[in-house]
Motif scaffolding. Structure first.
Motif, PDB file in Angstrom:
ATOM      1  N   MET A   1       4.756  17.687  -8.680  1.00  0.00           N
ATOM      2  CA  MET A   1       4.618  16.844  -7.216  1.00  0.00           C
ATOM      3  C   MET A   1       3.472  17.572  -6.462  1.00  0.00           C
ATOM      4  O   MET A   1       3.248  16.760  -5.727  1.00  0.00           O
ATOM      5  N   ARG A   2       3.101  18.629  -6.832  1.00  0.00           N
ATOM      6  CA  ARG A   2       1.696  19.096  -6.136  1.00  0.00           C
ATOM      7  C   ARG A   2       0.710  18.405  -6.915  1.00  0.00           C
ATOM      8  O   ARG A   2      -0.290  17.978  -5.918  1.00  0.00           O
ATOM      9  N   LEU A   3       0.755  17.741  -7.945  1.00  0.00           N
ATOM     10  CA  LEU A   3      -0.602  17.163  -8.598  1.00  0.00           C
ATOM     11  C   LEU A   3      -0.427  15.474  -8.167  1.00  0.00           C
ATOM     12  O   LEU A   3      -1.537  14.941  -8.203  1.00  0.00           O
ATOM     13  N   VAL A   4       0.583  15.016  -7.930  1.00  0.00           N
ATOM     14  CA  VAL A   4       0.736  13.438  -7.866  1.00  0.00           C
ATOM     15  C   VAL A   4       1.022  13.296  -6.404  1.00  0.00           C
ATOM     16  O   VAL A   4       1.913  12.928  -5.736  1.00  0.00           O
ATOM     17  N   ARG A   5      -0.087  13.287  -5.546  1.00  0.00           N
ATOM     18  CA  ARG A   5      -0.152  13.057  -4.058  1.00  0.00           C
ATOM     19  C   ARG A   5      -0.592  11.478  -3.938  1.00  0.00           C
ATOM     20  O   ARG A   5      -1.806  11.073  -3.961  1.00  0.00           O
ATOM     21  N   HIS A   6       0.272  10.428  -3.766  1.00  0.00           N
ATOM     22  CA  HIS A   6      -0.217   9.161  -3.943  1.00  0.00           C
ATOM     23  C   HIS A   6       0.775   8.299  -2.782  1.00  0.00           C
ATOM     24  O   HIS A   6       1.917   8.810  -2.844  1.00  0.00           O
TER      25      HIS A   6
ATOM     26  N   LEU B   1       5.818  15.967  -1.680  1.00  0.00           N
ATOM     27  CA  LEU B   1       6.395  17.538  -1.612  1.00  0.00           C
ATOM     28  C   LEU B   1       5.600  17.853  -0.291  1.00  0.00           C
ATOM     29  O   LEU B   1       4.213  18.265  -0.774  1.00  0.00           O
ATOM     30  N   GLY B   2       6.281  18.494   0.607  1.00  0.00           N
ATOM     31  CA  GLY B   2       5.617  19.189   1.835  1.00  0.00           C
ATOM     32  C   GLY B   2       5.319  20.538   1.438  1.00  0.00           C
ATOM     33  O   GLY B   2       4.206  20.880   1.262  1.00  0.00           O
TER      34      GLY B   2
ATOM     35  N   VAL C   1      10.727  20.746   0.242  1.00  0.00           N
ATOM     36  CA  VAL C   1      10.825  20.055   1.725  1.00  0.00           C
ATOM     37  C   VAL C   1      10.057  18.773   1.334  1.00  0.00           C
ATOM     38  O   VAL C   1       8.900  18.671   1.111  1.00  0.00           O
ATOM     39  N   LEU C   2      10.917  17.627   1.279  1.00  0.00           N
ATOM     40  CA  LEU C   2      10.209  16.165   0.977  1.00  0.00           C
ATOM     41  C   LEU C   2       9.975  15.433   1.996  1.00  0.00           C
ATOM     42  O   LEU C   2      10.855  15.393   2.937  1.00  0.00           O
ATOM     43  N   GLU C   3       9.276  14.326   1.920  1.00  0.00           N
ATOM     44  CA  GLU C   3       9.137  13.355   2.675  1.00  0.00           C
ATOM     45  C   GLU C   3      10.452  12.786   2.861  1.00  0.00           C
ATOM     46  O   GLU C   3      11.240  12.398   1.873  1.00  0.00           O
TER      47      GLU C   3
END
Length: 443
Positions: free
Chosen positions: A67-72, A78-79, A91-93
């Motif tokens: 989730m750190r790698l896939v910021r789309h 993932l905050g 901590v998720l959107e």
């Protein structure tokens, strides 16, 4: 709140926790508010002891890394990740539009243009994941959320794999995923290409969006696998020739002959109205918190205040009410006609003790075992359904001394079986349900 004897809110670091909005075998997801900014988030809470006992440390680390790698824009973000001595917090959107599955269930099937829009967003996000060496491995409508603008968001990377897991033969070897959506090469367990397996799942999703039912669906698991292995399915007659041709090229049982994402991006049916999403890609990915969540050093642990237990229902304040409603329109909260969904609410003016007792008495004749604790109940179906035992979590909340909101959500089992149960259950509860004059049927 403490003066009235209600349950106090849990706080972890700067986050104030609200109600449970999701529940699985290994985690709960709770609505939370950043007390510094007022922003809402969905916080996934995992039990450290359970993770260690079930030897899931590497899987959790992989999920964080993924989730750190896939910021789309079409992926749930993932905050931050926090940990206490006993819990891990993602901590998720907070995505407010619900599951795409519910939209399909409500409308039966989507219009081709709507299905194409979601499929375009799905392919765009999956292509990005693959470019970052990430394979989801459990793509299905239940893991696709919608934001307030109706845009798709991929969630739940708990079964994802990274390119580092590829063996010397260049393939992945862990069999996982949801049977109806899994690719034939995953079933035979001889190794598979993660990108091609994800694409097969995307093809099944496109079929479901347009047809309103699964291309492969058999109660017997071996019969189901045989159909998948042979790609034994038929497109309904309302599919356009372009959609039919694309689906057939994706649901090709031989992965070597299956269409690729670059080829899909050039497909005429796919390209209609396609606008690739534009966003600023982050070059540096901070992975420092991956090991920190399992570190017992006090420097890495977040402080949490335990929830105080009282003898009254939890208070549902404006924060919770707004989270249940669409925008600030509370008329949508108290629904007279319940559509197919995994979570429902109703209001009652009866005392909380009578509400919870009536619910318990109504559930038992329907074949459910009841576990009750104060104003929370867990209903467990005695019979095994399509996806195991149906499980429902319920809680009574106080809005005011004379008004209560009852929340019911599916905690396990099949969604359609849950909705069948709810119809029978709601009939048994009709005497205690309150409907405002605005919602009363005319005449």
């Amino acid at each position: 709140m403490s003066e009235c004897g209600e349950t106090a809110r849990t706080r972890v670091g700067k986050y104030e926790f609200g109600r449970v909005i999701g529940q699985g075998s290994f985690a709960k997801v709770r609505l939370a508010r950043n007390t510094q900014t007022g922003e809402h988030f969905a916080i996934k809470v995992l039990n450290k002891e359970r993770i260690l006992k079930d030897k899931m440390v590497e899987q959790i680390k992989r999920e964080i890394c993924t989730m750190r790698l896939v910021r789309h824009p079409n992926i749930v973000q993932l905050g931050e990740v926090m940990a206490s001595k006993t819990k891990i917090y993602f901590v998720l959107e907070y995505v407010t539009g619900g599951e795409l599955f519910n939209k399909i269930a409500q409308q039966r099937k989507l219009k081709e243009d709507d299905a194409r829009k979601y499929f375009q967003q799905l392919i765009n996000a999956v292509d990005y994941c693959h470019s970052r060496g990430v394979y989801h491995r459990d793509l299905k409508p239940e893991n696709l959320l919608l934001d307030s603008k109706g845009n798709l968001k991929i969630s739940d990377f708990g079964l994802s794999a990274l390119s580092q897991q590829v063996k010397e033969d260049g393939l992945l070897h862990t069999t996982c995923g949801t049977p109806n959506y899994v690719a034939p090469e995953v079933i035979i367990d001889k190794g598979y290409d993660g990108a091609k397996a994800d694409l097969w799942s995307c093809g099944v999703i496109l079929f479901v969006l347009m047809a309103g039912y699964l291309p492969f669906d058999e109660p017997n698991i071996m019969a189901l696998y045989k159909k998948i292995y042979k790609a034994d399915f038929t497109c309904p007659n309302w599919f356009s020739p372009g959609a039919r041709k694309l689906i057939l090229s994706i649901l090709e049982p031989n992965p070597n002959n299956r269409i690729t994402i670059p080829e899909i991006l050039e497909n005429s049916w796919f390209k209609k109205g396609y606008v690739p999403v534009k966003f600023q890609e982050e070059k540096d990915t901070n992975l420092d918190d991956i090991d920190a969540v399992f570190c017992d050093s006090v420097d890495h642990l977040v402080a949490g205040k335990k929830e105080l237990k009282g003898t009254k229902p939890s208070l549902m304040n404006a924060f919770d009410l707004i989270s249940l409603s669409k925008g600030l329109n509370l008329s949508g909260l108290f629904e007279r006609k319940q559509s197919v969904k995994q979570e429902v609410h109703f209001t009652s003016k009866y005392p909380a003790t009578e509400i919870i007792t009536k619910m318990e008495e109504s559930a038992k004749p329907l074949g459910f075992n009841v576990k009750r604790r104060d104003y929370k109940m867990r209903l467990q179906g005695s019979e095994t359904g399509r996806k195991g035992h149906l499980s429902i979590a319920t809680e009574v909340f106080e809005v005011s001394p004379s008004l209560f909101v009852v929340e019911m959500k599916k905690a396990g089992g099949d969604t359609l079986e849950y909705n069948k149960f709810y119809k029978n259950f709601s009939t048994a509860l009709k005497d205690i349900v309150w409907t405002s004059e605005v919602d009363q049927p005319e005449g």
